[in-house]
Design a protein around this motif. Structure first.
Motif, mmCIF file in Angstrom:
data_model
loop_
_atom_site.group_PDB
_atom_site.id
_atom_site.type_symbol
_atom_site.label_atom_id
_atom_site.label_comp_id
_atom_site.label_asym_id
_atom_site.label_seq_id
_atom_site.Cartn_x
_atom_site.Cartn_y
_atom_site.Cartn_z
ATOM 1 N N GLN A 56 -12.361 23.760 72.319
ATOM 2 C CA GLN A 56 -12.005 25.190 72.320
ATOM 3 C C GLN A 56 -10.586 23.811 72.594
ATOM 4 O O GLN A 56 -9.846 22.830 72.859
ATOM 5 C CB GLN A 56 -11.865 25.177 73.684
ATOM 6 C CG GLN A 56 -10.508 25.896 74.105
ATOM 7 C CD GLN A 56 -10.621 27.254 73.522
ATOM 8 O OE1 GLN A 56 -11.231 28.341 73.237
ATOM 9 N NE2 GLN A 56 -8.881 27.622 73.050
ATOM 10 N N TYR A 57 -9.388 24.728 71.614
ATOM 11 C CA TYR A 57 -7.799 23.969 71.635
ATOM 12 C C TYR A 57 -6.405 23.815 72.996
ATOM 13 O O TYR A 57 -7.302 26.199 73.048
ATOM 14 C CB TYR A 57 -6.923 23.742 70.269
ATOM 15 C CG TYR A 57 -8.064 22.665 69.503
ATOM 16 C CD1 TYR A 57 -7.890 21.339 69.111
ATOM 17 C CD2 TYR A 57 -9.032 23.383 68.600
ATOM 18 C CE1 TYR A 57 -8.740 20.836 67.947
ATOM 19 C CE2 TYR A 57 -10.108 22.630 68.170
ATOM 20 C CZ TYR A 57 -9.259 20.991 67.824
ATOM 21 O OH TYR A 57 -10.057 20.347 67.245
ATOM 22 N N GLY A 58 -6.108 23.540 72.812
ATOM 23 C CA GLY A 58 -4.710 24.538 74.109
ATOM 24 C C GLY A 58 -3.555 23.861 73.807
ATOM 25 O O GLY A 58 -3.566 22.661 73.411
ATOM 26 N N VAL A 72 -1.519 18.699 72.939
ATOM 27 C CA VAL A 72 -1.992 19.194 72.029
ATOM 28 C C VAL A 72 -3.550 19.038 73.020
ATOM 29 O O VAL A 72 -4.220 17.504 72.060
ATOM 30 C CB VAL A 72 -2.299 19.072 70.697
ATOM 31 C CG1 VAL A 72 -3.460 20.283 69.971
ATOM 32 C CG2 VAL A 72 -0.793 19.553 70.435
ATOM 33 N N PHE A 73 -4.591 19.443 73.378
ATOM 34 C CA PHE A 73 -5.812 19.298 74.057
ATOM 35 C C PHE A 73 -6.887 19.644 73.306
ATOM 36 O O PHE A 73 -6.383 20.853 72.873
ATOM 37 C CB PHE A 73 -5.475 19.926 75.339
ATOM 38 C CG PHE A 73 -4.724 18.866 76.673
ATOM 39 C CD1 PHE A 73 -5.331 18.111 77.178
ATOM 40 C CD2 PHE A 73 -3.819 19.995 77.473
ATOM 41 C CE1 PHE A 73 -3.832 17.319 77.842
ATOM 42 C CE2 PHE A 73 -3.167 19.856 77.663
ATOM 43 C CZ PHE A 73 -3.232 18.221 78.481
ATOM 44 N N ARG A 74 -7.771 18.743 72.955
ATOM 45 C CA ARG A 74 -9.295 19.626 72.720
ATOM 46 C C ARG A 74 -9.849 19.489 73.743
ATOM 47 O O ARG A 74 -10.573 17.297 73.500
ATOM 48 C CB ARG A 74 -9.572 18.371 70.811
ATOM 49 C CG ARG A 74 -10.558 19.392 70.394
ATOM 50 C CD ARG A 74 -10.373 18.806 69.647
ATOM 51 N NE ARG A 74 -11.241 17.765 68.909
ATOM 52 C CZ ARG A 74 -11.687 16.377 67.934
ATOM 53 N NH1 ARG A 74 -11.378 17.240 66.735
ATOM 54 N NH2 ARG A 74 -12.416 15.428 68.189
ATOM 55 N N PHE A 75 -10.830 20.069 73.710
ATOM 56 C CA PHE A 75 -11.336 20.366 74.558
ATOM 57 C C PHE A 75 -13.263 20.769 73.443
ATOM 58 O O PHE A 75 -13.373 21.352 72.806
ATOM 59 C CB PHE A 75 -12.049 21.211 75.684
ATOM 60 C CG PHE A 75 -10.689 21.393 76.528
ATOM 61 C CD1 PHE A 75 -10.166 20.215 77.171
ATOM 62 C CD2 PHE A 75 -9.679 22.330 76.435
ATOM 63 C CE1 PHE A 75 -9.074 20.385 77.935
ATOM 64 C CE2 PHE A 75 -8.433 22.349 76.910
ATOM 65 C CZ PHE A 75 -7.600 21.041 78.053
ATOM 66 N N LEU A 417 -2.455 18.940 82.205
ATOM 67 C CA LEU A 417 -4.276 19.294 82.119
ATOM 68 C C LEU A 417 -4.306 20.704 82.949
ATOM 69 O O LEU A 417 -5.076 21.211 82.870
ATOM 70 C CB LEU A 417 -4.374 18.491 81.653
ATOM 71 C CG LEU A 417 -6.450 17.729 81.408
ATOM 72 C CD1 LEU A 417 -6.787 18.513 80.442
ATOM 73 C CD2 LEU A 417 -7.127 16.402 82.115
ATOM 74 N N GLY A 418 -4.244 20.251 83.813
ATOM 75 C CA GLY A 418 -4.251 21.112 85.180
ATOM 76 C C GLY A 418 -4.286 22.645 84.652
ATOM 77 O O GLY A 418 -5.488 23.732 84.838
ATOM 78 N N ALA A 419 -2.477 22.836 84.204
ATOM 79 C CA ALA A 419 -2.326 23.954 84.033
ATOM 80 C C ALA A 419 -2.749 24.588 82.560
ATOM 81 O O ALA A 419 -3.037 25.963 82.558
ATOM 82 C CB ALA A 419 -0.457 24.116 84.144
ATOM 83 N N ALA A 420 -3.084 23.971 81.889
ATOM 84 C CA ALA A 420 -4.088 24.454 80.764
ATOM 85 C C ALA A 420 -6.072 24.773 81.284
ATOM 86 O O ALA A 420 -5.847 25.799 80.202
ATOM 87 C CB ALA A 420 -3.990 22.812 79.721
ATOM 88 N N PHE A 421 -6.239 24.310 82.050
ATOM 89 C CA PHE A 421 -7.546 24.972 81.922
ATOM 90 C C PHE A 421 -7.366 26.011 83.033
ATOM 91 O O PHE A 421 -7.989 27.134 82.809
ATOM 92 C CB PHE A 421 -8.295 23.953 83.140
ATOM 93 C CG PHE A 421 -8.877 22.328 82.949
ATOM 94 C CD1 PHE A 421 -9.594 23.211 81.172
ATOM 95 C CD2 PHE A 421 -8.183 21.437 82.880
ATOM 96 C CE1 PHE A 421 -10.305 21.454 80.813
ATOM 97 C CE2 PHE A 421 -9.547 19.931 82.357
ATOM 98 C CZ PHE A 421 -9.696 20.668 81.379
ATOM 99 N N GLN A 422 -6.405 26.303 83.926
ATOM 100 C CA GLN A 422 -5.953 27.430 84.748
ATOM 101 C C GLN A 422 -5.330 28.555 83.659
ATOM 102 O O GLN A 422 -6.476 29.782 84.117
ATOM 103 C CB GLN A 422 -4.543 27.484 85.951
ATOM 104 C CG GLN A 422 -5.099 25.619 86.949
ATOM 105 C CD GLN A 422 -3.594 26.474 87.790
ATOM 106 O OE1 GLN A 422 -3.139 25.878 87.361
ATOM 107 N NE2 GLN A 422 -3.395 26.949 88.905
ATOM 108 N N HIS A 423 -4.607 28.093 82.639
ATOM 109 C CA HIS A 423 -4.553 29.272 81.557
ATOM 110 C C HIS A 423 -5.756 29.675 80.723
ATOM 111 O O HIS A 423 -6.310 31.166 80.478
ATOM 112 C CB HIS A 423 -4.006 28.718 80.750
ATOM 113 C CG HIS A 423 -3.222 30.226 79.583
ATOM 114 N ND1 HIS A 423 -2.093 30.301 79.887
ATOM 115 C CD2 HIS A 423 -3.136 30.393 78.504
ATOM 116 C CE1 HIS A 423 -1.635 32.170 79.119
ATOM 117 N NE2 HIS A 423 -2.732 31.486 78.383
ATOM 118 N N LEU A 424 -6.694 28.690 80.162
ATOM 119 C CA LEU A 424 -8.132 28.744 79.577
ATOM 120 C C LEU A 424 -8.743 30.383 80.791
ATOM 121 O O LEU A 424 -9.670 30.990 80.463
ATOM 122 C CB LEU A 424 -8.403 27.983 79.546
ATOM 123 C CG LEU A 424 -8.361 27.393 77.795
ATOM 124 C CD1 LEU A 424 -8.852 25.436 77.921
ATOM 125 C CD2 LEU A 424 -8.192 27.631 77.190
#
Length: 430
Positions: A56-58, A72-75, A417-424
């Motif tokens: 999953q990308y964000g 650009v995060f790749r999880f 990074l935390g904000a990306a997790f919250q949006h996902l």
């Protein structure tokens, strides 16, 4: 003659039977693909999904006062819904969005360049399911509402034109409290505190020129019951409910202190002359704040700088802060000014960070204030006294050790990074 006619008739019957058989076989073997309308909202890949091999990308834009940065995060989505950070790509541009307040169209080139970077990192097959988000912080908070909104509208239009997953709530000005919670999620994800209920979490301290933020997860029910209701926040993350104490002091205490530690004498040129108890004797310089240039002068020779500065700071901070429950019992990470001033003191390595005791700030303040002027940072005496008194007012004992870091596991310890997790997480719930 009859035999020939019979043979021809039989041949025609066989041809017709063969054609009917072929037509029926063809129609039973082919099914047209079902119509799938385009979707503008999809959640992240769930564990066990084959799509994208569980990736999953964000794309998270951090629109600050001095520049705009993209992460650009790749999880890798695995382990019962707990992701691992597989890769981060980062780039920053200057100036910040607020520099285009009078002409929002001019911000387009920079935003497009960062979107192009994201397109080069995220595989095309993942574009439509990769959320793109922009959170603006200090720079846009200070703009008049209409100017800030025009800039955000321009970004929204660019995001809609991009191939990524864009939602209306994906472009906004970040609330200060949310910034602290996002940073708390980041640091606890990177340190492993969010991996299970048996893993201890750490607290987060942040100090900027205009505010200070503290966030931690209470271990005792009494802390939750005794805290103001606005200081307790609960949220879902990684299939668990997390409750945190978070408070942001928005009195701009530090900047206010610099503007009030001295006696002000306005001059005809729109500037002001200030004599500071926190500046070394014989010092002369300038400081600009709120479009006013202050001429700064140190105390007279022989005046006790440390004692005078400490007395002034204590008066300014008196009853402005509340002691934090459990401050002595929980491990805390500290960022921004805490980190920078420890580097100035050579108490930690600038690249790798380290630990520092609360008492170290006070001892360093006494040493610096009583020593020769610090030419590179004339406010170092004031900053150290301020940090020392601030931590004491928040309830941190002198022996308490703070961990100072800019990165954890080679990842920037910021709110992005935390904000990306919250949006996902929000997309998954929708």
């Amino acid at each position: 003659m009859r035999s020939k006619m019979a043979a021809l008739f039989l041949l025609l019957v066989l041809v017709l039977v063969l054609l009917l058989f072929l037509q029926r076989f063809s129609s039973s073997s082919y099914r047209p693909p079902p119509h799938r309308p385009a979707s503008h909202r999809t959640g992240p890949t769930q564990p066990g999904s084959s799509e994208g091999d569980g990736l999953q990308y964000g794309v998270m834009f951090d629109a600050g006062s001095t520049g705009t940065r993209v992460h650009v995060f790749r999880f890798r989505m695995e382990n019962r819904g707990f992701p691992s950070l597989d890769r981060e790509t980062f780039r920053a541009i200057k100036p910040g969005l607020s520099a285009y307040a009078d002409d929002p169209q001019k911000c387009s080139a920079g935003i497009m360049a960062l979107l192009d970077l994201a397109r080069s990192v995220v595989p095309p097959s993942q574009w439509t399911r990769t959320p793109v988000v922009l959170k603006a912080t200090a720079g846009l908070r200070l703009l008049p509402g209409d100017k800030a909104e025009q800039l955000l509208d321009r970004v929204r239009a660019l995001f809609r034109e991009s191939p990524f997953l864009s939602t209306e709530d994906g472009v906004s000005i970040m609330d200060g409290t949310d910034e602290g919670i996002s940073a708390w999620i980041t640091i606890n994800f990177l340190t492993g505190g969010l991996q299970g209920p048996d893993r201890p979490t750490v607290g987060m301290l942040d100090l900027g020129g205009g505010s200070t933020q503290i966030t931690f997860s209470p271990r005792h029910e009494k802390t939750i019951q005794m805290s103001p209701i606005d200081d307790i926040r609960s949220f879902q993350m990684f299939n668990r409910t997390h409750t945190v104490y978070t408070h942001r002091y928005t009195h701009r205490l530090h900047t206010q202190l610099k503007a009030s530690v001295c006696f002000c004498v306005p001059t005809a040129g729109g500037s002001a002359e200030r004599v500071s108890p926190c500046l070394a004797p014989g010092f002369s310089g300038s400081w600009e704040h709120a479009d006013i240039v202050y001429i700064l002068k140190g105390q007279k020779e022989g005046e006790p700088v440390y004692e005078a500065c400490l007395n002034k700071v204590q008066k300014v901070l008196y009853r402005k802060l509340s002691a934090v429950p459990e401050a002595a019992d929980i491990d805390f990470y500290a960022f921004s000014f805490y980190y920078d001033r420890a580097v100035n003191l050579q108490a930690i390595d600038e690249a790798t960070g380290g630990t520092i005791r609360v008492s170290d700030y006070g001892q360093a303040a006494e040493r610096v204030c009583r020593g020769p002027p610090h030419l590179q940072n004339p406010f170092l005496c004031l900053d150290l006294v301020y940090i020392s008194v601030l931590l004491q007012e928040l309830g941190f004992p002198a022996h308490k050790q703070l961990r100072l870091a800019r990165t954890v596991r080679q990842v920037e310890a910021s709110w992005a990074l935390g904000a990306a997790f919250q949006h996902l997480e929000a997309l998954r719930r929708d």
